[in-house]
Design a protein around this motif. Structure first.
Motif, PDB file in Angstrom:
ATOM      1  N   TYR A 118      56.875 -42.147  35.936  1.00 29.20           N
ATOM      2  CA  TYR A 118      57.334 -41.154  36.902  1.00 29.20           C
ATOM      3  C   TYR A 118      57.699 -41.803  38.228  1.00 29.20           C
ATOM      4  O   TYR A 118      57.199 -42.878  38.563  1.00 29.20           O
ATOM      5  CB  TYR A 118      56.229 -40.116  37.152  1.00 29.20           C
ATOM      6  N   GLU A 120      57.990 -41.156  42.609  1.00 29.61           N
ATOM      7  CA  GLU A 120      57.055 -40.664  43.630  1.00 29.61           C
ATOM      8  C   GLU A 120      56.970 -39.144  43.661  1.00 29.61           C
ATOM      9  O   GLU A 120      55.980 -38.579  44.105  1.00 29.61           O
ATOM     10  CB  GLU A 120      57.450 -41.160  45.028  1.00 29.61           C
ATOM     11  N   ASN A 121      58.002 -38.465  43.196  1.00 28.45           N
ATOM     12  CA  ASN A 121      58.055 -37.001  43.216  1.00 28.45           C
ATOM     13  C   ASN A 121      57.669 -36.376  41.880  1.00 28.45           C
ATOM     14  O   ASN A 121      57.940 -35.196  41.645  1.00 28.45           O
ATOM     15  CB  ASN A 121      59.452 -36.531  43.630  1.00 28.45           C
ATOM     16  N   LYS A 122      57.071 -37.172  41.015  1.00 29.51           N
ATOM     17  CA  LYS A 122      56.623 -36.711  39.681  1.00 29.51           C
ATOM     18  C   LYS A 122      57.776 -36.376  38.740  1.00 29.51           C
ATOM     19  O   LYS A 122      57.599 -35.633  37.783  1.00 29.51           O
ATOM     20  CB  LYS A 122      55.668 -35.512  39.791  1.00 29.51           C
ATOM     21  N   ASN A 123      58.969 -36.913  39.006  1.00 36.40           N
ATOM     22  CA  ASN A 123      60.095 -36.776  38.086  1.00 36.40           C
ATOM     23  C   ASN A 123      60.001 -37.884  37.047  1.00 36.40           C
ATOM     24  O   ASN A 123      59.652 -39.023  37.380  1.00 36.40           O
ATOM     25  CB  ASN A 123      61.430 -36.911  38.828  1.00 36.40           C
TER      26      ASN A 123
END
Length: 173
Positions: A118, A120-123
């Motif tokens: 992932y 940093e934005n959990k994408n």
């Protein structure tokens, strides 16, 4: 082969030197010769040399891909899930074949795991790569192998430091 395995280490720092066309062709051939389950060949490869794309790829996950911005070329290893249920395994085999071939050519390499990682934005890193390289949804994105001439290279691990306890004979105990 054992000599290549003995000296191969992950290289994350590369010289600003282009890889010769002949070596790049050998790397392509090695990728295509990597074995696959039942010889179905679901593995495909996107070769990236463009520095601005390498820079974008270096940011697709939270950490562990930064070296791609300094690599001379990257092999994005993908698998067509419509063709096979062994894409993860087949892509993993192809990834290490590419790395070992790079080592045999005097090049350094490092594997950036993409699947199940992932940013940093959990994408999902896979989705980030998919957008950058226009990869269809039916392909999994296993890894990106950054390759180049090593700026520095870690020393091989001495045989005495290998974890012999990881070897089991006849059964686990």
């Amino acid at each position: 082969m054992i000599e290549i395995l003995r000296k191969r280490r992950s290289v994350r720092s590369f010289l600003p030197k282009n890889i010769e066309a002949e070596k790049l062709e050998i790397l392509k051939e090695a990728a295509l010769r990597a074995p696959t389950s039942r010889n179905i060949n679901p593995t495909e490869f996107i070769i990236v040399i463009n520095k601005s794309i390498l820079e974008k790829l270096s940011k697709v996950k939270a950490h562990g891909a930064e070296f791609l911005s300094k690599s001379n070329v990257a092999f994005v290893v993908i698998g067509n899930t419509d063709k096979s249920d062994t894409c993860i395994e087949d892509c993993s085999i192809a990834s290490i074949i590419i790395q070992l071939t790079a080592e045999s050519l005097g090049l350094g390499s490092c594997w950036a795991q993409i699947r199940l990682r992932y940013d940093e934005n959990k994408n999902l890193a896979e989705n980030n790569v998919r957008k950058i390289l226009n990869i269809p949804d039916n392909y999994l994105i296993e890894s990106i192998i950054g390759i180049g001439y090593p700026a520095s290279k870690p020393k091989p691990i001495d045989y005495s430091k290998l974890q012999q306890s990881r070897i089991h004979e006849e059964s686990f105990n």
